[in-house]
Write an enzyme that holds these catalytic residues in place. Structure first.
Site, PDB file in Angstrom:
ATOM      1  CD  GLU A 239     -16.678  20.855 -59.483  1.00 15.41           C
ATOM      2  OE1 GLU A 239     -17.829  20.669 -59.075  1.00 15.41           O
ATOM      3  OE2 GLU A 239     -16.260  21.951 -59.905  1.00 15.41           O
ATOM      4  CG  PHE A 240     -20.592  17.253 -63.363  1.00  7.39           C
ATOM      5  CD1 PHE A 240     -20.420  18.073 -64.471  1.00  7.39           C
ATOM      6  CD2 PHE A 240     -19.987  16.007 -63.365  1.00  7.39           C
ATOM      7  CE1 PHE A 240     -19.669  17.650 -65.563  1.00  7.39           C
ATOM      8  CE2 PHE A 240     -19.239  15.565 -64.443  1.00  7.39           C
ATOM      9  CZ  PHE A 240     -19.081  16.388 -65.551  1.00  7.39           C
TER      10      PHE A 240
ATOM     11  CE  LYS B 280     -10.016  26.945 -46.786  1.00  6.91           C
ATOM     12  NZ  LYS B 280      -9.912  26.830 -48.252  1.00  6.91           N
TER      13      LYS B 280
ATOM     14  CE  LYS C 203     -25.808  27.571 -55.781  1.00 12.90           C
ATOM     15  NZ  LYS C 203     -25.816  26.336 -56.549  1.00 12.90           N
TER      16      LYS C 203
ATOM     17  CG  ASP D 153      -6.265  24.418 -48.028  1.00 12.55           C
ATOM     18  OD1 ASP D 153      -7.193  24.205 -48.831  1.00 12.55           O
ATOM     19  OD2 ASP D 153      -5.689  25.530 -47.936  1.00 12.55           O
TER      20      ASP D 153
ATOM     21  CD  GLU E  31     -20.428  27.477 -54.346  1.00  9.48           C
ATOM     22  OE1 GLU E  31     -20.985  28.399 -53.725  1.00  9.48           O
ATOM     23  OE2 GLU E  31     -19.362  27.632 -54.983  1.00  9.48           O
TER      24      GLU E  31
ATOM     25  CG  PHE F 169     -29.677  25.725 -65.330  1.00 13.00           C
ATOM     26  CD1 PHE F 169     -29.885  24.538 -64.661  1.00 13.00           C
ATOM     27  CD2 PHE F 169     -28.693  26.576 -64.860  1.00 13.00           C
ATOM     28  CE1 PHE F 169     -29.141  24.195 -63.545  1.00 13.00           C
ATOM     29  CE2 PHE F 169     -27.937  26.238 -63.745  1.00 13.00           C
ATOM     30  CZ  PHE F 169     -28.163  25.038 -63.088  1.00 13.00           C
ATOM     31  CG  LEU F 170     -35.401  26.918 -69.369  1.00 11.65           C
ATOM     32  CD1 LEU F 170     -36.576  26.150 -69.941  1.00 11.65           C
ATOM     33  CD2 LEU F 170     -34.725  27.728 -70.488  1.00 11.65           C
TER      34      LEU F 170
ATOM     35  CB  CYS G  33     -18.625  27.013 -61.703  1.00 13.46           C
ATOM     36  SG  CYS G  33     -18.051  26.338 -60.156  1.00 13.46           S
TER      37      CYS G  33
END
Ligand code: UGA
Length: 466
Positions: free
Chosen positions: A187-188, A74, A356, A69, A191, A285-286, A296
């Site tokens: 990536e999917f 970090k 979230k 990085d 978090e 997701f409802l 994202c």
């Protein structure tokens, strides 16, 4: 620590991170006898959410990983065994695999022995809304002038516009790196469940132009519990953008239904539950609420719209999805204003700030729009969140942070549930009602039971609830 103790610790870390049973984790863990596996040397560029999780999980799978990085602070933290972000299970995984992990700020150092370079840098929007790929080009630049004899492939994990793969291929060829293969491996990661989604994904998507690169990336995922889908590079790039756009569409759709429910007397919670029982639609997701946030969905849906616009195609459906999402927190403020008459000098408690629950991430959090609007209306903001790191910027510098939800609600004219933190279900709502000046609650995540809240003496307003 003896090897046996270290192995047991690693198994426990995997159990905690993935929810696997102990036996299953023991079978999967790196170094388990009988596992058909070839460890690789992987250099991961970018130690943000994605890079850290990717690096930790590849180490967990048995690979030798070096994380690079540009931020020295970090890297220092990681070298000292500290985790710069909050992500459940990540600290345990980094600790359990520390022998297979190293950290550096030096790009040449990272590349020197690497067989695979993973690109996990951020690709933020530029002023025109196009993705800024400068950090991606910087990774390719760092491959120039160092020995890359062992390097078999460069793999793109960052979210990029469709067509980037072709541009990267050309850049590699121009840099004399024609021998280095290229693959897209979007990536999917969600978090808060990142380690689990990496090790037990719904699918691993690999885009490649040649069989060697596809085979190499597939083999790297040996030990991952999920199907692998190999396709063309452009297809893989599109899968990522389209998946996020479709998830965002589901959220905006249910938020629109919620608005119609409010006007007609239906309850979106009952409606969403029954819609989700249709296997063609699915229950995910409802959840109606204040809209989607995070690093994202907002960025990727706008990126897909810009990408379509650049080809002359107005992606109207996606534009509507984005507009609905932008309106959602503003509508909440308007509804609060309707209840209170004015927001000027009203004390408003915000319960939750992160985009979230389960994360400390504030990026594009609806709470920031809510707080900014409240500030603009002259309200006095008192907030609570167990993890949020809002930084030194408005609206948060004008807000007062409290250690508990009840403290934040003390003396308030209204409270707003902004994030679905489970702690809010445990609040002593009777005490909260007595502490508030006016017992009005706006439940922006439909987290609480309206009947119970009303029985406790609250005026309860939810999203899409009668
Ligand atoms: C999202 C995707 O779920 C991942 O698959 C993807 O890899 C990731 O973006 C990415 O592109 O990197 P994430 O942003 O971590 O992951 O969060 P989600 O859990 O998907 O939630 C996104 C937002 O939608 C949150 O603000 C959440 O509150 C909101 N949401 C979600 C709703 O308002 N309603 C729902 O029913 C679900």
């Amino acid at each position: 620590m003896t090897a046996d103790k270290a192995r047991k610790k690693a198994i426990r870390a995997r159990v905690a991170a993935t929810g696997d049973s102990y036996t299953r984790a023991r079978r999967k863990i790196a170094g388990s006898p009988g596992r058909d596996f070839q460890p690789r040397r992987v250099a991961v560029f970018g130690a943000g959410y994605i890079g850290l999780v990717t690096g930790a999980c590849f180490a967990e799978l048995g690979h030798q990983v070096i994380l690079r990085d540009v931020q020295p602070e970090k890297i220092r933290m990681l070298q000292a065994g500290e985790v710069p972000i909050f992500e459940p299970g990540l600290g345990d995984l980094l600790a359990a695999n520390k022998d297979r992990l190293s950290f550096t700020v030096d790009a040449a150092d990272a590349v020197r022995d690497a067989e695979v370079v993973y690109v996990c840098v951020d690709t933020p929007p530029t002023a025109s809304g196009d993705a800024d790929l400068s950090r991606v080009w910087a990774v390719i630049d760092s491959l120039k002038g160092v020995s890359t004899d062992r390097l078999a492939a460069l793999v793109m994990k960052s979210t990029v516009p469709v067509g980037t793969g072709e541009r990267v291929r050309a850049a590699l060829d121009d840099a004399g790196l024609a021998h280095v293969g290229y693959a897209a491996n979007p990536e999917f990661t969600s978090e808060g469940r990142a380690v689990r989604t990496f090790l037990r994904p719904d699918r691993v998507v690999i885009g490649a132009a040649d069989e060697e690169s596809a085979g190499l990336v597939t083999a790297l995922h040996g030990g991952v519990d999920g199907p692998v889908e190999v396709m063309r590079i452009a297809d893989a790039e599109m899968v990522k953008l389209a998946s996020n756009a479709l998830l965002a569409t589901k959220i905006s759709f249910i938020n629109e239904i919620a608005t119609v429910c409010e006007a007609t007397g239906a309850d979106v919670e009952a409606v969403a539950k029954a819609i989700g029982m249709d296997s063609r639609l699915g229950p995910h997701f409802l959840r109606a609420g204040l809209g989607y946030g995070g690093s994202c969905f907002p960025k990727d849906s706008r990126a897909l719209r810009v990408m379509a616009s650049n080809t002359g195609h107005p992606f109207q459906l996606l534009s509507a999805v984005i507009e609905v999402n932008e309106l959602q927190p503003r509508r909440a403020i308007q509804r609060l204003k309707n209840e209170l008459g004015t927001l000027k000098r009203r004390r408003i408690a915000l319960l939750g700030m992160t985009f979230k629950a389960g994360t400390d991430d504030m990026r594009e959090a609806p709470s920031t729009v809510v707080a900014s609007r409240l500030l603009a209306e002259g309200a006095d903001i008192h907030c609570w969140d167990p993890l949020a790191r809002p930084g030194e910027a408005e609206p948060w510098t004008s807000a007062t942070r409290h250690a508990s939800p009840v403290q934040a609600m003390t003396g308030a004219d209204a409270a707003m549930v902004i994030t679905e933190w489970p702690q809010l279900r445990q609040v002593d709502w009777t005490a909260a009602r007595h502490a508030m000046r006016n017992p009005l609650i706006f439940d922006g995540r439909n987290l609480l039971d309206p009947k119970k809240m009303r029985a406790t003496g609250f005026t309860y307003i939810g999203v899409g609830r009668p």
